[in-house]
Design a protein around this motif. Structure first.
Motif, PDB file in Angstrom:
ATOM      1  N   SER A  22     -70.433  45.075  33.554  1.00 34.89           N
ATOM      2  CA  SER A  22     -69.850  45.941  34.587  1.00 34.89           C
ATOM      3  C   SER A  22     -69.538  45.198  35.889  1.00 34.89           C
ATOM      4  O   SER A  22     -68.580  45.549  36.594  1.00 34.89           O
ATOM      5  CB  SER A  22     -70.780  47.127  34.873  1.00 34.89           C
ATOM      6  N   SER A  23     -70.315  44.171  36.222  1.00 30.80           N
ATOM      7  CA  SER A  23     -70.079  43.437  37.478  1.00 30.80           C
ATOM      8  C   SER A  23     -68.730  42.718  37.464  1.00 30.80           C
ATOM      9  O   SER A  23     -68.209  42.342  38.519  1.00 30.80           O
ATOM     10  CB  SER A  23     -71.198  42.428  37.732  1.00 30.80           C
ATOM     11  N   GLN A  24     -68.152  42.528  36.273  1.00 36.73           N
ATOM     12  CA  GLN A  24     -66.862  41.845  36.152  1.00 36.73           C
ATOM     13  C   GLN A  24     -65.708  42.824  35.919  1.00 36.73           C
ATOM     14  O   GLN A  24     -64.561  42.403  35.798  1.00 36.73           O
ATOM     15  CB  GLN A  24     -66.905  40.851  34.988  1.00 36.73           C
ATOM     16  N   LEU A  25     -66.023  44.113  35.875  1.00 37.36           N
ATOM     17  CA  LEU A  25     -65.020  45.113  35.527  1.00 37.36           C
ATOM     18  C   LEU A  25     -64.603  45.946  36.739  1.00 37.36           C
ATOM     19  O   LEU A  25     -65.387  46.153  37.669  1.00 37.36           O
ATOM     20  CB  LEU A  25     -65.552  46.038  34.433  1.00 37.36           C
ATOM     21  N   GLU A  26     -63.393  46.412  36.696  1.00 36.96           N
ATOM     22  CA  GLU A  26     -62.850  47.266  37.752  1.00 36.96           C
ATOM     23  C   GLU A  26     -63.419  48.674  37.608  1.00 36.96           C
ATOM     24  O   GLU A  26     -63.450  49.243  36.513  1.00 36.96           O
ATOM     25  CB  GLU A  26     -61.324  47.308  37.650  1.00 36.96           C
ATOM     26  N   ASN A  27     -63.871  49.247  38.710  1.00 33.00           N
ATOM     27  CA  ASN A  27     -64.291  50.643  38.725  1.00 33.00           C
ATOM     28  C   ASN A  27     -63.033  51.509  38.605  1.00 33.00           C
ATOM     29  O   ASN A  27     -62.130  51.430  39.448  1.00 33.00           O
ATOM     30  CB  ASN A  27     -65.026  50.957  40.030  1.00 33.00           C
ATOM     31  N   LEU A  28     -62.957  52.314  37.561  1.00 29.44           N
ATOM     32  CA  LEU A  28     -61.736  53.054  37.262  1.00 29.44           C
ATOM     33  C   LEU A  28     -61.688  54.464  37.848  1.00 29.44           C
ATOM     34  O   LEU A  28     -60.710  55.187  37.632  1.00 29.44           O
ATOM     35  CB  LEU A  28     -61.545  53.132  35.739  1.00 29.44           C
ATOM     36  N   ASP A  29     -62.698  54.855  38.600  1.00 28.24           N
ATOM     37  CA  ASP A  29     -62.755  56.238  39.084  1.00 28.24           C
ATOM     38  C   ASP A  29     -61.546  56.617  39.943  1.00 28.24           C
ATOM     39  O   ASP A  29     -61.000  57.714  39.807  1.00 28.24           O
ATOM     40  CB  ASP A  29     -64.050  56.475  39.865  1.00 28.24           C
TER      41      ASP A  29
END
Length: 405
Positions: free
Chosen positions: A91-98
């Motif tokens: 998750s630290s490498q992923l874009e928050n999609l909210d």
């Protein structure tokens, strides 16, 4: 001189136009291979037809998916879009999609099954959009049931009924058994049986193993499964020097085998008259299934986030879902429009999905991979019947206390 300048300007214009026509390239990483990879490539082709200014480069990482993904993150050269499953790790490498979801007219989370969304969130932030899933069911050989005069599993069958059926279906002299049980089950998958008996590996807050992993309900599961083997109603499969359970099922040597959707088409091709039942309940408790969820995520370092989100939206469209014949649709509206609710083979997967409200341990404790190193051989030892399960699980709890956070 004027002629030379004109030619230079013309050349620069052509180069500029060429770059514009070429557009951008999105990199999409998948773990698929073979026919499943072809599906991903077909989806990319359909997207590019609708978006000619965006090229999608499908990168097949195969069995080395995690290693290649980690390396790409470390080199700051990760794919823009990727298949994803292990959100606590990545998750630290992923874009928050909210924020993307909030502004989207194409992605409505209310149209997704709630149990799936539980797998794509970390600290209540959404890092992926579910794209496919499987719950687990019990496959059964209808011809073997008919020959033995055994009734098919009912909609609300119990573990005791499974035990009774397995005994009637077994003929050890001919090496035929009622059920196949994995000698070395994946701890991730195995937790569903604990859920179905009202417990789990770890407490809901992810801080306590004592009274969960080694609870009476947990130990009952191990002893019940081992009893099937000792009584020769079941046989261990998939271990060292053992055939896979799916291969033995296709040979009509076991009448029941628990699994996800993956082998279903193979059973049909092998000519097996296969039935599909939900998991049995333990002690009249609600049966629970683990889920294998694939999702689509975006790298937070992508330089093409607008286009990446556009691809993610397309990937979850009806057009893409029709191409993903190896997946079960994750949107309620598509399940209805595709007529899956009337499909006897697929309906049990969705029945288990509607009951799936348990959270896997790896989502509850960030150090779960370390704990699982103790748990995995312990489960195998219990299935092999080498020692009493209570002793084994008590040891795991004691060894793992220092790893709890």
């Amino acid at each position: 001189m004027k002629k030379i300048i004109f030619m230079l300007v013309a050349c620069l214009a052509l180069i500029s136009c060429g770059q514009k026509e070429q557009g951008i390239t999105l990199r999409f990483a998948t773990w698929d291979s073979g026919d499943a990879l072809k599906i991903q490539q077909d989806i990319a082709e359909e997207f590019m037809k609708d978006n000619p200014d965006i090229k999608v480069q499908v990168e097949a990482y195969g069995s080395g998916f995690d290693q290649k993904l980690v390396a790409s993150f470390g080199a700051k050269n990760a794919p823009d879009v990727m298949y994803m499953w292990d959100f606590p790790t990545y998750s630290s490498q992923l874009e928050n999609l909210d924020s993307y979801i909030k502004d989207s007219t194409n992605v409505d989370l209310d149209d997704y099954y709630g149990g799936l969304l539980n797998y794509v969130k970390v600290d209540n932030n959404t890092y992926g959009i579910p794209s496919g899933f499987t719950t687990h069911v019990v496959f059964y050989n209808k011809d073997m049931f008919d020959s033995a005069g055994v009734k098919y599993p009912s909609k609300n069958w119990t573990w005791n009924e499974l035990v009774e059926k397995a005994a009637k279906l077994s003929n050890p002299d001919d090496r035929v058994y009622g059920i196949g049980l994995l000698s070395k089950p994946d701890p991730y998958d195995f937790e569903q049986f604990l859920w179905s008996n009202g417990t789990s590996y770890i407490s809901p807050d992810g801080k306590t193993l004592e009274g969960y992993l080694n609870s009476n309900e947990s130990i009952e599961i191990f002893r019940s499964m081992r009893k099937l083997v000792d009584n020769k109603s079941g046989i261990l499969v998939g271990g060292k020097q053992q055939q896979s359970g799916s291969d033995i099922f296709k040979a009509s040597k076991i009448a029941m085998f628990e699994n996800g959707i993956w082998p279903l088409n193979g059973y049909k091709k092998a000519g097996i008259n296969v039935g599909v039942a939900i998991l049995p309940s333990f002690n009249k408790k609600t049966p629970k299934s683990v889920m294998s969820v694939s999702a689509i995520s975006m790298w937070k370092g992508s330089k093409h986030k607008k286009e990446a989100w556009k691809f993610i939206e397309f990937y979850n469209s009806e057009k893409a879902a029709k191409l993903r014949v190896a997946d079960l649709p994750v949107r309620k509206s598509l399940v209805k429009s595709f007529g899956i609710e009337e499909n006897k083979e697929l309906k049990p997967f969705y029945e288990m999905l509607t009951l799936a409200d348990s959270t896997p341990s790896f989502l509850l404790n960030s150090n779960w991979k370390e704990i699982q190193r103790n748990l995995s051989p312990a489960i195998e030892e219990a299935m092999l019947g080498l020692r009493d399960p209570q002793v084994i699980m008590d040891e795991v709890v004691e060894k793992s206390k220092r790893l709890l956070k």
